[in-house]
Design an enzyme around this catalytic site. Structure first.
Site, PDB file in Angstrom:
ATOM      1  N   ASP A  44       0.869  -1.178   0.000  1.00 60.73           N
ATOM      2  CA  ASP A  44       0.000   0.000   0.000  1.00 60.73           C
ATOM      3  C   ASP A  44       0.903   1.223   0.000  1.00 60.73           C
ATOM      4  O   ASP A  44       1.683   1.416   0.925  1.00 60.73           O
ATOM      5  CB  ASP A  44      -0.891  -0.018   1.256  1.00 60.73           C
ATOM      6  CG  ASP A  44      -2.005   1.013   1.187  1.00 60.73           C
ATOM      7  OD1 ASP A  44      -1.898   1.972   0.388  1.00 60.73           O
ATOM      8  OD2 ASP A  44      -2.977   0.859   1.945  1.00 60.73           O
TER       9      ASP A  44
ATOM     10  N   ARG B  85      -0.161   4.372  -0.212  1.00 59.64           N
ATOM     11  CA  ARG B  85      -0.893   5.593   0.121  1.00 59.64           C
ATOM     12  C   ARG B  85      -0.398   6.212   1.413  1.00 59.64           C
ATOM     13  O   ARG B  85       0.124   5.542   2.283  1.00 59.64           O
ATOM     14  CB  ARG B  85      -2.387   5.275   0.302  1.00 59.64           C
ATOM     15  CG  ARG B  85      -3.074   4.860  -0.958  1.00 59.64           C
ATOM     16  CD  ARG B  85      -4.494   4.454  -0.689  1.00 59.64           C
ATOM     17  NE  ARG B  85      -4.576   3.244   0.119  1.00 59.64           N
ATOM     18  CZ  ARG B  85      -5.722   2.674   0.475  1.00 59.64           C
ATOM     19  NH1 ARG B  85      -6.871   3.223   0.129  1.00 59.64           N
ATOM     20  NH2 ARG B  85      -5.723   1.570   1.180  1.00 59.64           N
TER      21      ARG B  85
END
Ligand SMILES: [Zn+2]
Length: 211
Positions: free
Chosen positions: A141, A143
């Site tokens: 991930d 983000r």
């Protein structure tokens, strides 16, 4: 005093210096009622994030939603993005207040092309979503939610009623000094996304109460 790593310094800068600026605001009439829409531009990347709000939004439900073109626009059943987005719009509309921070970080921020390549790896090589991202040279991930925190602070939030199962989102807002009260979303399961949701739960720490 311990040594600070480059990563520490970057984090310090992101916590102390806003990298988003509101560049536009208007009313937006939708199937879920009338919202205010503000566009925040992120420095360096020039990404345009959205703050969509209704009524007394600082006391309403808030969702940080990462862009998912396949889900949000094409109603993909491979993920739960569209159903989460619609569930949030419905709740906000029912309560008459709340906000969505729509973040332009497609495919957990690996971009649309690599997201579809990761889908192909899942279909052809039977990797799960985490291993497919790693295979493409990404983190599971990529983000972060610094921009989201700055947008919320800019909009006057001190406490956030956050509609999420994602512990990362909670952590980032707390790092920025926001008080977070969590309201969990029900899982939206179908035959095509069940493995994806289970991977989110077991390998990415998402806290589904009903899965
Ligand atoms: Zn999605």
């Amino acid at each position: 005093m311990p040594f600070a790593t480059v990563e520490d310094l970057v984090t310090y800068q992101k916590l102390t210096e806003s990298n988003v600026k509101r560049i536009a605001k208007a009313k937006l009439q939708t199937e879920y009622g009338e919202f205010d829409i503000s566009i925040y531009k992120e420095a360096y990347t020039n990404k345009e994030h959205v703050f969509l709000s209704m009524g007394d939004f600082t006391n309403g439900l808030v969702r940080l939603h990462s862009e998912c073109l396949t889900g949000d626009v094409f109603f993909s059943r491979r993920c739960d993005c569209n159903s989460q987005l619609r569930a949030t719009l419905k709740k906000i509309s029912q309560e008459g207040r709340g906000a969505i921070v729509y973040l332009r970080q497609e495919g957990r921020d690996i971009g649309l092309g690599d997201k579809i390549k990761a889908y192909a790896l899942q279909q052809n090589e039977h990797l799960d979503t985490v291993d497919a991202n790693l295979e493409l040279g990404h983190k599971d991930d990529e983000r972060n939610y610094h921009q989201a925190a700055w947008i919320l602070k800019e909009e006057g939030f001190k406490t956030v009623r956050l509609y999420t199962n994602n512990p990362d989102k909670i952590k980032y807002l707390q790092m920025h000094g926001l008080e977070v009260k969590v309201e969990k979303l029900p899982a939206s399961v179908n035959e095509f996304n069940i493995d994806y949701l289970k991977t989110k739960k077991t390998r990415m720490g998402h806290d589904f109460f009903d899965l």
